[in-house]
Design an enzyme around this catalytic site. Structure first.
Site, PDB file in Angstrom:
ATOM      1  N   ALA A   9       4.014  -7.985   2.425  1.00 33.06           N
ATOM      2  CA  ALA A   9       3.189  -7.551   3.552  1.00 33.06           C
ATOM      3  C   ALA A   9       2.471  -6.275   3.128  1.00 33.06           C
ATOM      4  CB  ALA A   9       4.074  -7.299   4.758  1.00 33.06           C
ATOM      5  N   GLU A  18      12.025  -4.947  -0.152  1.00 31.59           N
ATOM      6  CA  GLU A  18      11.838  -4.138   1.064  1.00 31.59           C
ATOM      7  C   GLU A  18      12.791  -2.950   1.129  1.00 31.59           C
ATOM      8  OE1 GLU A  18      12.041  -7.447   0.961  1.00 31.59           O
ATOM      9  OE2 GLU A  18      10.654  -8.375   2.385  1.00 31.59           O
ATOM     10  N   GLY A  73       7.308 -10.262   1.735  1.00 33.45           N
ATOM     11  CA  GLY A  73       6.684 -11.316   2.536  1.00 33.45           C
ATOM     12  C   GLY A  73       6.087 -12.417   1.668  1.00 33.45           C
ATOM     13  N   GLU A 102       8.902 -14.621   0.860  1.00 29.66           N
ATOM     14  CA  GLU A 102       9.256 -15.344   2.094  1.00 29.66           C
ATOM     15  C   GLU A 102       8.234 -16.442   2.397  1.00 29.66           C
ATOM     16  OE1 GLU A 102       9.539 -11.618   4.235  1.00 29.66           O
ATOM     17  OE2 GLU A 102      11.629 -12.043   4.705  1.00 29.66           O
TER      18      GLU A 102
HETATM   19  N1  DAK Z   1       0.924  -3.645   0.183  1.00 26.90           N
HETATM   20  C1  DAK Z   1      -0.230  -2.979   0.015  1.00 26.90           C
HETATM   21  N2  DAK Z   1      -0.809  -2.779  -1.195  1.00 26.90           N
HETATM   22  C2  DAK Z   1      -0.187  -3.280  -2.266  1.00 26.90           C
HETATM   23  C3  DAK Z   1       1.036  -3.997  -2.169  1.00 26.90           C
HETATM   24  C4  DAK Z   1       1.591  -4.167  -0.862  1.00 26.90           C
HETATM   25  N3  DAK Z   1       2.716  -4.857  -0.638  1.00 26.90           N
HETATM   26  N4  DAK Z   1       1.424  -4.350  -3.413  1.00 26.90           N
HETATM   27  C5  DAK Z   1       0.475  -3.882  -4.248  1.00 26.90           C
HETATM   28  N5  DAK Z   1      -0.490  -3.251  -3.565  1.00 26.90           N
HETATM   29  C6  DAK Z   1      -1.694  -2.617  -4.092  1.00 26.90           C
HETATM   30  C7  DAK Z   1      -1.363  -1.290  -4.770  1.00 26.90           C
HETATM   31  O1  DAK Z   1      -1.249  -0.250  -3.802  1.00 26.90           O
HETATM   32  C8  DAK Z   1      -2.556  -1.103  -5.670  1.00 26.90           C
HETATM   33  O2  DAK Z   1      -3.654  -0.672  -4.890  1.00 26.90           O
HETATM   34  P1  DAK Z   1      -4.536   0.625  -5.348  1.00 26.90           P
HETATM   35  O3  DAK Z   1      -3.576   1.722  -5.508  1.00 26.90           O
HETATM   36  O4  DAK Z   1      -5.131   0.169  -6.672  1.00 26.90           O
HETATM   37  O5  DAK Z   1      -5.545   0.776  -4.263  1.00 26.90           O
HETATM   38  C9  DAK Z   1      -2.854  -2.542  -6.106  1.00 26.90           C
HETATM   39  O6  DAK Z   1      -2.241  -3.394  -5.138  1.00 26.90           O
HETATM   40  C10 DAK Z   1      -2.260  -2.869  -7.480  1.00 26.90           C
HETATM   41  O7  DAK Z   1      -0.881  -2.546  -7.442  1.00 26.90           O
HETATM   42  P2  DAK Z   1      -0.145  -1.650  -8.562  1.00 26.90           P
HETATM   43  O8  DAK Z   1      -1.093  -0.684  -9.159  1.00 26.90           O
HETATM   44  O9  DAK Z   1       1.102  -1.130  -7.944  1.00 26.90           O
HETATM   45  O10 DAK Z   1       0.182  -2.779  -9.627  1.00 26.90           O
HETATM   46  P3  DAK Z   1       1.386  -2.825 -10.666  1.00 26.90           P
HETATM   47  O11 DAK Z   1       1.099  -3.997 -11.537  1.00 26.90           O
HETATM   48  O12 DAK Z   1       1.591  -1.495 -11.308  1.00 26.90           O
HETATM   49  O13 DAK Z   1       2.695  -3.096  -9.803  1.00 26.90           O
HETATM   50  C11 DAK Z   1       3.974  -4.291  -8.106  1.00 26.90           C
HETATM   51  C12 DAK Z   1       2.838  -4.331  -9.170  1.00 26.90           C
HETATM   52  C13 DAK Z   1       3.954  -5.603  -7.355  1.00 26.90           C
HETATM   53  C14 DAK Z   1       5.316  -4.132  -8.831  1.00 26.90           C
HETATM   54  C15 DAK Z   1       3.752  -3.081  -7.181  1.00 26.90           C
HETATM   55  O14 DAK Z   1       2.407  -3.137  -6.685  1.00 26.90           O
HETATM   56  C16 DAK Z   1       4.678  -3.081  -5.990  1.00 26.90           C
HETATM   57  O15 DAK Z   1       5.827  -2.698  -6.084  1.00 26.90           O
HETATM   58  N6  DAK Z   1       4.141  -3.507  -4.811  1.00 26.90           N
HETATM   59  C17 DAK Z   1       4.920  -3.483  -3.570  1.00 26.90           C
HETATM   60  C18 DAK Z   1       5.917  -4.604  -3.530  1.00 26.90           C
HETATM   61  C19 DAK Z   1       6.717  -4.568  -2.251  1.00 26.90           C
HETATM   62  O16 DAK Z   1       7.426  -3.580  -1.972  1.00 26.90           O
HETATM   63  N7  DAK Z   1       6.635  -5.643  -1.476  1.00 26.90           N
HETATM   64  C20 DAK Z   1       7.332  -5.705  -0.188  1.00 26.90           C
HETATM   65  C21 DAK Z   1       6.487  -5.138   0.906  1.00 26.90           C
HETATM   66  S1  DAK Z   1       7.293  -5.115   2.488  1.00 26.90           S
HETATM   67  C22 DAK Z   1       7.290  -9.277   9.000  1.00 26.90           C
HETATM   68  C23 DAK Z   1       7.195 -10.239   8.020  1.00 26.90           C
HETATM   69  C24 DAK Z   1       7.226  -9.869   6.679  1.00 26.90           C
HETATM   70  C25 DAK Z   1       7.310  -8.538   6.316  1.00 26.90           C
HETATM   71  C26 DAK Z   1       7.372  -7.590   7.302  1.00 26.90           C
HETATM   72  C27 DAK Z   1       7.351  -7.934   8.642  1.00 26.90           C
HETATM   73  N8  DAK Z   1       7.275  -9.622  10.423  1.00 26.90           N
HETATM   74  C28 DAK Z   1       7.222 -11.021  10.756  1.00 26.90           C
HETATM   75  C29 DAK Z   1       7.316  -8.670  11.410  1.00 26.90           C
HETATM   76  C30 DAK Z   1       7.317  -8.234   4.924  1.00 26.90           C
HETATM   77  C31 DAK Z   1       7.459  -6.985   4.439  1.00 26.90           C
HETATM   78  C32 DAK Z   1       7.146  -6.729   3.023  1.00 26.90           C
HETATM   79  O17 DAK Z   1       6.752  -7.591   2.277  1.00 26.90           O
END
Ligand code: DAK
Length: 267
Positions: free
Chosen positions: A75, A141, A118, A121
């Site tokens: 997400a 998360e 997400g 998921e």
């Molecule tokens: N959200 C927003 N931006 C993201 C992102 C994300 N999840 N993942 C990556 N990006 C963006 C980065 O911020 C970056 O943007 P800029 O800084 O260039 O503007 C761009 O994508 C490239 O990312 P990186 O520079 O970080 O790329 P790397 O190759 O170095 O790293 C990575 C890739 C995937 C390891 C890293 O980007 C990362 O850790 N991303 C976050 C992964 C994460 O934590 N995912 C879980 C998010 S929480 C719900 C349903 C579902 C959910 C919630 C509620 N309801 C039904 C209520 C789900 C929640 C989640 O998924």
């Protein structure tokens, strides 16, 4: 029969192509700069696309994909960061996810690169997953102070077992495509240049079956996750009888006896 590949429409973050293979529609998530982070608009577009394709008789199977680098990295953290619990309640993302989960037609995820949070998921909400060798699955998360919210704790646990799911959910570690395959989360792992082809091929094979029977069978398999064995068997039995109310059942069995290919009409 010759079928034209038809680009249906291009929303901001979703591309839909019909007849990629006969009876198969392809949905591509398209926010590449943000690794296909699932913001509210993208999720809304995805929900609408699936509802439309579910109601479209020219489509029997749907393939959902991202790009080589990311299926979806979760997400959109930037959009969620400052939200309160009440904001989240009002946005009610769950209704969108519930709607996606209710897609009746078989849904195949073609995953390459990151399928996180997400994104993982969403892939698990699909009925099958074809992964490229570069795919990485995880529920990170916990690292940003929350926990999975769209079924991760349930579906990952059913697929991987308690110990491994607990490890992933509590550490945020990723697993490789190969590991995911060994656990049965993924149907098949192929080289990166093949994952979409392989998913479309699987979709094409299923698209040759009776769409009535595939929907009934999908519903019955999914029911096994949601209920006890007795109720699951009862549900299966009802859908089995219902299949005999279709013209496709008559056609399928007749074609077998007449040693020819069946011509399914979805009736
Ligand atoms: N959200 C927003 N931006 C993201 C992102 C994300 N999840 N993942 C990556 N990006 C963006 C980065 O911020 C970056 O943007 P800029 O800084 O260039 O503007 C761009 O994508 C490239 O990312 P990186 O520079 O970080 O790329 P790397 O190759 O170095 O790293 C990575 C890739 C995937 C390891 C890293 O980007 C990362 O850790 N991303 C976050 C992964 C994460 O934590 N995912 C879980 C998010 S929480 C719900 C349903 C579902 C959910 C919630 C509620 N309801 C039904 C209520 C789900 C929640 C989640 O998924």
């Amino acid at each position: 029969m010759f079928i034209f590949t038809q680009k249906v429409n291009t929303m901001d973050f979703i591309k839909i192509t019909k007849n990629k293979e006969p009876n198969v529609a392809l949905i591509e998530l398209s926010r590449p700069k943000d690794l296909n982070a699932l913001n509210l608009q993208l999720m809304g577009e995805l929900k609408d696309a699936l509802r439309e394709l579910d109601a479209d008789d020219s489509v029997r199977v749907i393939v959902l994909t991202g790009n080589e680098k990311a299926f979806a990295a979760g997400a959109d953290i930037k959009q969620m960061a400052d939200k309160s619990a009440i904001d989240m309640l009002k946005i009610d993302q769950f209704s969108t996810w519930d709607q996606i989960r209710k897609t009746k037609k078989p849904l195949i995820a073609a995953v390459s690169g990151f399928a996180l949070g997400g994104g993982c998921e969403l892939a698990m909400t699909c009925d099958m997953i074809i992964a490229s060798e570069t795919a990485k699955f995880g529920q990170p998360e916990i690292k940003i102070g929350v926990m999975p919210g769209a079924g991760g704790t349930q579906r990952l646990t059913k697929a991987l077992g308690k110990a491994k799911a607990m490890e992933l959910v509590l550490t945020g570690r990723f697993i490789s495509a190969e590991e995911a395959h060994n656990y049965g989360l993924v149907n098949k792992v192929v080289p990166v240049e093949m994952y979409l082809y392989e998913a479309l091929n699987l979709a094409k094979e299923i698209g040759n079956m009776s769409p009535v029977a595939t929907q009934l069978a999908k519903e019955a398999v999914n029911r096994s996750f949601e209920t006890h064995l007795d109720e699951g068997l009862y549900f299966e039995r009802k859908n089995f009888y219902l299949a005999f109310a279709s013209e496709d059942q008559k056609e399928g069995m007749k074609a077998f006896i007449e040693k020819r290919k069946p011509d399914y009409r979805g009736k």
